[in-house]
Scaffold this active site. Sequence first.
Site, PDB file in Angstrom:
ATOM      1  N   LYS A 236     -82.851   1.533   7.780  1.00 42.91           N
ATOM      2  CA  LYS A 236     -83.650   2.126   9.050  1.00 42.91           C
ATOM      3  C   LYS A 236     -84.882   1.312   9.161  1.00 42.91           C
ATOM      4  CE  LYS A 236     -82.295   6.673   7.341  1.00 42.91           C
ATOM      5  NZ  LYS A 236     -82.044   8.190   7.695  1.00 42.91           N
TER       6      LYS A 236
ATOM      7  N   GLY B 169     -81.478  12.502   5.212  1.00 39.10           N
ATOM      8  CA  GLY B 169     -82.892  12.685   4.793  1.00 39.10           C
ATOM      9  C   GLY B 169     -83.409  13.625   4.355  1.00 39.10           C
TER      10      GLY B 169
ATOM     11  N   SER C 183     -77.729  12.148   2.631  1.00 41.86           N
ATOM     12  CA  SER C 183     -78.205  12.212   1.328  1.00 41.86           C
ATOM     13  C   SER C 183     -77.278  12.313   0.169  1.00 41.86           C
ATOM     14  CB  SER C 183     -78.604  13.865   1.188  1.00 41.86           C
ATOM     15  OG  SER C 183     -79.803  13.890   2.221  1.00 41.86           O
TER      16      SER C 183
END
Length: 249
Positions: A12, A173, A213
């Site tokens: 990211k 996330g 996750s």
Amino acid sequence: MARKKIVAGNWKMNMTPSQAVALCNELKDLVKSDEVDVVYCVPAVDIVPVVEAVKGSNVAVGAENMYFEEKGAYTGEISAAMLVDAGVKYVIIGHSERRDYFKEDDVLLNKKVKKAFEAGLTPILCCGETLEQREMGITLDWIRMQIKSDLVDVTAEQVASMVIAYEPIWAIGTGKTATTEQAQEVCKAIRECVAEVYDAATAEAVRIQYGGSVNAGNAAELFAQPDIDGGLVGGASLKADFGKIVNYK
Ligand code: PEP
């Protein structure tokens, strides 16, 4: 033939170029694997130093985005040819953060997928539902719609070589992982959708990742599912844990 697992990190908007090189060095020995393809999808400015830092290792480099036009007046964009020339092999297309914050729709994403193939890149095409859609019971219909729209005019041979990442938006996330059953159910539905649009051989070949996750503690159970061929990993790809995810067995 059994599909080779693929574990990709999505960095990211993290890691300056010097931090990126330091992370590559930290992970170098930890991500060694003969059984799993390993990819670092990194910010554009990190591509050149990361390609250099992973030279001679088992790690391939991916981009997090690209534009579909060949070249020209598209300020701030990066072309597929630029990525290829820099040594990039994979490109994430349609991450939910791009769909949401940057309003990328399926028509645009279809153009990007086709351009990536034309240039010789392997797309990692993301799809996934919101929590609201899951609660409404429309997850599988939504995912099928995304896959079918994003793959318009993409050939069976191309689909067989690509990666599709199922990423429930509510699990990204958030520390909330989809249950193994939820992840397997959707990855299986994606494979069935590919079989319906293309054929059984294409569906058997395409690699489908789960993302949301993924961590060192849940990777083994997720990746053991028959239709989950690895993971797209955000937060945990920035630390030593990524090595444990790659070597999940
Ligand atoms: C992602 O960004 O693709 C992702 C899955 O993030 P995280 O692993 O942090 O949930």
